[in-house]
Design a protein around this motif. Structure first.
Motif, PDB file in Angstrom:
ATOM      1  N   MET A 147      33.857  41.044  70.108  1.00  0.00           N
ATOM      2  CA  MET A 147      34.185  40.362  68.857  1.00  0.00           C
ATOM      3  C   MET A 147      35.393  41.021  68.190  1.00  0.00           C
ATOM      4  O   MET A 147      35.515  42.235  68.171  1.00  0.00           O
ATOM      5  N   LEU A 148      36.294  40.183  67.670  1.00  0.00           N
ATOM      6  CA  LEU A 148      37.474  40.675  66.975  1.00  0.00           C
ATOM      7  C   LEU A 148      37.370  40.332  65.493  1.00  0.00           C
ATOM      8  O   LEU A 148      36.554  39.506  65.092  1.00  0.00           O
ATOM      9  N   HIS A 149      38.195  40.973  64.710  1.00  0.00           N
ATOM     10  CA  HIS A 149      38.203  40.755  63.265  1.00  0.00           C
ATOM     11  C   HIS A 149      39.589  40.322  62.839  1.00  0.00           C
ATOM     12  O   HIS A 149      40.573  40.593  63.528  1.00  0.00           O
ATOM     13  N   GLY A 150      39.679  39.662  61.700  1.00  0.00           N
ATOM     14  CA  GLY A 150      40.972  39.215  61.215  1.00  0.00           C
ATOM     15  C   GLY A 150      41.048  39.266  59.710  1.00  0.00           C
ATOM     16  O   GLY A 150      40.033  39.323  59.014  1.00  0.00           O
ATOM     17  N   ASP A 151      42.274  39.278  59.216  1.00  0.00           N
ATOM     18  CA  ASP A 151      42.511  39.261  57.777  1.00  0.00           C
ATOM     19  C   ASP A 151      43.867  38.605  57.530  1.00  0.00           C
ATOM     20  O   ASP A 151      44.748  38.645  58.386  1.00  0.00           O
ATOM     21  N   PHE A 152      44.024  38.009  56.354  1.00  0.00           N
ATOM     22  CA  PHE A 152      45.240  37.297  56.011  1.00  0.00           C
ATOM     23  C   PHE A 152      46.188  38.141  55.174  1.00  0.00           C
ATOM     24  O   PHE A 152      45.751  38.873  54.287  1.00  0.00           O
ATOM     25  N   VAL A 153      47.471  38.003  55.446  1.00  0.00           N
ATOM     26  CA  VAL A 153      48.519  38.475  54.547  1.00  0.00           C
ATOM     27  C   VAL A 153      48.744  37.314  53.594  1.00  0.00           C
ATOM     28  O   VAL A 153      48.976  36.182  54.041  1.00  0.00           O
ATOM     29  N   ARG A 154      48.657  37.558  52.285  1.00  0.00           N
ATOM     30  CA  ARG A 154      48.760  36.486  51.298  1.00  0.00           C
ATOM     31  C   ARG A 154      49.981  36.684  50.397  1.00  0.00           C
ATOM     32  O   ARG A 154      50.391  37.802  50.146  1.00  0.00           O
ATOM     33  N   SER A 155      50.503  35.589  49.907  1.00  0.00           N
ATOM     34  CA  SER A 155      51.703  35.627  49.070  1.00  0.00           C
ATOM     35  C   SER A 155      51.375  36.057  47.645  1.00  0.00           C
ATOM     36  O   SER A 155      50.440  35.538  47.043  1.00  0.00           O
ATOM     37  N   PRO A 156      52.186  36.963  47.083  1.00  0.00           N
ATOM     38  CA  PRO A 156      52.023  37.305  45.669  1.00  0.00           C
ATOM     39  C   PRO A 156      52.732  36.294  44.761  1.00  0.00           C
ATOM     40  O   PRO A 156      52.591  36.357  43.545  1.00  0.00           O
ATOM     41  N   HIS A 157      53.480  35.370  45.343  1.00  0.00           N
ATOM     42  CA  HIS A 157      54.277  34.405  44.576  1.00  0.00           C
ATOM     43  C   HIS A 157      53.628  33.029  44.567  1.00  0.00           C
ATOM     44  O   HIS A 157      53.005  32.616  45.532  1.00  0.00           O
ATOM     45  N   ALA A 158      53.854  32.297  43.467  1.00  0.00           N
ATOM     46  CA  ALA A 158      53.352  30.931  43.360  1.00  0.00           C
ATOM     47  C   ALA A 158      54.252  29.944  44.095  1.00  0.00           C
ATOM     48  O   ALA A 158      53.800  28.890  44.528  1.00  0.00           O
ATOM     49  N   HIS A 159      55.538  30.305  44.233  1.00  0.00           N
ATOM     50  CA  HIS A 159      56.498  29.413  44.906  1.00  0.00           C
ATOM     51  C   HIS A 159      57.649  30.288  45.385  1.00  0.00           C
ATOM     52  O   HIS A 159      58.313  30.931  44.578  1.00  0.00           O
ATOM     53  N   ALA A 160      57.866  30.339  46.670  1.00  0.00           N
ATOM     54  CA  ALA A 160      58.936  31.181  47.213  1.00  0.00           C
ATOM     55  C   ALA A 160      59.260  30.762  48.635  1.00  0.00           C
ATOM     56  O   ALA A 160      58.421  30.213  49.339  1.00  0.00           O
ATOM     57  N   ARG A 161      60.494  31.036  49.028  1.00  0.00           N
ATOM     58  CA  ARG A 161      60.876  30.871  50.436  1.00  0.00           C
ATOM     59  C   ARG A 161      60.488  32.142  51.171  1.00  0.00           C
ATOM     60  O   ARG A 161      60.662  33.246  50.660  1.00  0.00           O
ATOM     61  N   VAL A 162      59.994  31.972  52.377  1.00  0.00           N
ATOM     62  CA  VAL A 162      59.696  33.116  53.240  1.00  0.00           C
ATOM     63  C   VAL A 162      60.946  33.335  54.081  1.00  0.00           C
ATOM     64  O   VAL A 162      61.253  32.543  54.976  1.00  0.00           O
ATOM     65  N   LYS A 163      61.653  34.403  53.764  1.00  0.00           N
ATOM     66  CA  LYS A 163      62.922  34.645  54.463  1.00  0.00           C
ATOM     67  C   LYS A 163      62.704  35.369  55.785  1.00  0.00           C
ATOM     68  O   LYS A 163      63.392  35.114  56.759  1.00  0.00           O
ATOM     69  N   LYS A 164      61.721  36.281  55.808  1.00  0.00           N
ATOM     70  CA  LYS A 164      61.505  37.068  57.023  1.00  0.00           C
ATOM     71  C   LYS A 164      60.103  37.663  56.994  1.00  0.00           C
ATOM     72  O   LYS A 164      59.617  38.072  55.950  1.00  0.00           O
ATOM     73  N   ILE A 165      59.478  37.715  58.155  1.00  0.00           N
ATOM     74  CA  ILE A 165      58.187  38.389  58.311  1.00  0.00           C
ATOM     75  C   ILE A 165      58.370  39.441  59.395  1.00  0.00           C
ATOM     76  O   ILE A 165      58.664  39.108  60.541  1.00  0.00           O
ATOM     77  N   ASP A 166      58.189  40.701  59.005  1.00  0.00           N
ATOM     78  CA  ASP A 166      58.354  41.810  59.956  1.00  0.00           C
ATOM     79  C   ASP A 166      56.975  42.399  60.259  1.00  0.00           C
ATOM     80  O   ASP A 166      56.339  42.992  59.395  1.00  0.00           O
ATOM     81  N   ASP A 167      56.529  42.204  61.490  1.00  0.00           N
ATOM     82  CA  ASP A 167      55.209  42.695  61.894  1.00  0.00           C
ATOM     83  C   ASP A 167      55.284  43.958  62.752  1.00  0.00           C
ATOM     84  O   ASP A 167      54.270  44.415  63.281  1.00  0.00           O
ATOM     85  N   THR A 168      56.459  44.549  62.864  1.00  0.00           N
ATOM     86  CA  THR A 168      56.664  45.699  63.756  1.00  0.00           C
ATOM     87  C   THR A 168      55.711  46.838  63.452  1.00  0.00           C
ATOM     88  O   THR A 168      55.041  47.363  64.354  1.00  0.00           O
ATOM     89  N   GLU A 169      55.644  47.243  62.185  1.00  0.00           N
ATOM     90  CA  GLU A 169      54.784  48.373  61.807  1.00  0.00           C
ATOM     91  C   GLU A 169      53.303  48.013  61.924  1.00  0.00           C
ATOM     92  O   GLU A 169      52.481  48.863  62.261  1.00  0.00           O
ATOM     93  N   ALA A 170      52.964  46.775  61.643  1.00  0.00           N
ATOM     94  CA  ALA A 170      51.561  46.341  61.738  1.00  0.00           C
ATOM     95  C   ALA A 170      51.068  46.430  63.171  1.00  0.00           C
ATOM     96  O   ALA A 170      49.921  46.836  63.423  1.00  0.00           O
ATOM     97  N   LEU A 171      51.911  46.068  64.123  1.00  0.00           N
ATOM     98  CA  LEU A 171      51.508  46.106  65.536  1.00  0.00           C
ATOM     99  C   LEU A 171      51.359  47.533  66.059  1.00  0.00           C
ATOM    100  O   LEU A 171      50.752  47.740  67.105  1.00  0.00           O
ATOM    101  N   LYS A 172      51.864  48.525  65.319  1.00  0.00           N
ATOM    102  CA  LYS A 172      51.718  49.921  65.706  1.00  0.00           C
ATOM    103  C   LYS A 172      50.394  50.523  65.212  1.00  0.00           C
ATOM    104  O   LYS A 172      50.010  51.603  65.639  1.00  0.00           O
ATOM    105  N   VAL A 173      49.712  49.827  64.315  1.00  0.00           N
ATOM    106  CA  VAL A 173      48.438  50.325  63.782  1.00  0.00           C
ATOM    107  C   VAL A 173      47.398  50.306  64.898  1.00  0.00           C
ATOM    108  O   VAL A 173      47.227  49.280  65.565  1.00  0.00           O
TER     109      VAL A 173
END
Length: 197
Positions: free
Chosen positions: A46-72
């Motif tokens: 069994m695996l587990h998951g969690d969401f990265v959520r926006s702190p903004h009510a309205h915004a463009r997502v310019k970039k998502i960098d998962d490099t450091e997360a994948l090192k955890v």
């Protein structure tokens, strides 16, 4: 009914109303710590998951960098809208006949909207992983007042629907005046209510 069935008067006499004591059969196991919850399920692989959520009510997502997360340690994957596009799952149909983003696709439309999903071997690694995902936002003006949503200078949330909305507005403007009235739309109804908000 048989002789054992209580009469209506007998049943009504036993009714105690709101706030009365009720014999509950499930409480004992929970108060003694013996209850089972979905979070208690542990299955092999069994695996587990969690969401990265926006702190903004309205915004463009310019970039998502998962490099450091994948090192955890324990983090197996970081899923974004771009990942979902590869399997045609970025947008899903709704019951209203529309489509909506599964994860924010280039833009967030409300605060706490899901932007990425971290998959990990346990819940703690998933939590560490979401804290390492770096999302670069370009904040946009939020739409707060529903009555101002139709103003010409109101922010546009769903840019993918602008052409469709213009088409509907054109059809409404060019409809005979009687058909454009709400009374015409509701005339087949057997009952209607008017509510001022």
């Amino acid at each position: 009914m048989n002789d054992m069935t209580p009469t209506r008067e007998q049943r009504e006499a036993k009714l105690e109303g709101m706030g009365c004591k009720r014999k509950r059969v499930e409480d004992i196991r929970f108060t003694q710590g013996k209850g089972n919850y979905v979070d208690d399920l542990k299955l092999p692989g069994m695996l587990h998951g969690d969401f990265v959520r926006s702190p903004h009510a309205h915004a463009r997502v310019k970039k998502i960098d998962d490099t450091e997360a994948l090192k955890v340690p324990g983090v197996l994957a970081v899923i974004t809208a771009e990942t979902l596009k590869t399997v045609n799952l970025a947008w899903m149909p709704t019951l209203a006949g529309d489509v909506q983003m599964v994860l924010a696709d280039g833009k967030v439309l409300f605060q706490n909207q899901e932007v990425a999903f971290v998959v990990a071997t346990d819940r703690y690694a998933a939590d560490d992983g979401i804290n390492k995902v770096v999302v670069e936002y370009e904040p946009l003006p939020p739409l707060i007042d529903p009555f101002k949503a139709m103003d010409k200078d109101a922010p546009v949330l769903r840019e993918d629907l602008v052409a469709e909305l213009r088409k509907l507005a054109y059809q409404a403007r060019n409809r005979p005046s009687e058909e454009a009235r709400p009374s015409f739309a509701f005339s087949p109804a057997t009952r209607s209510n008017v509510v001022d908000i």
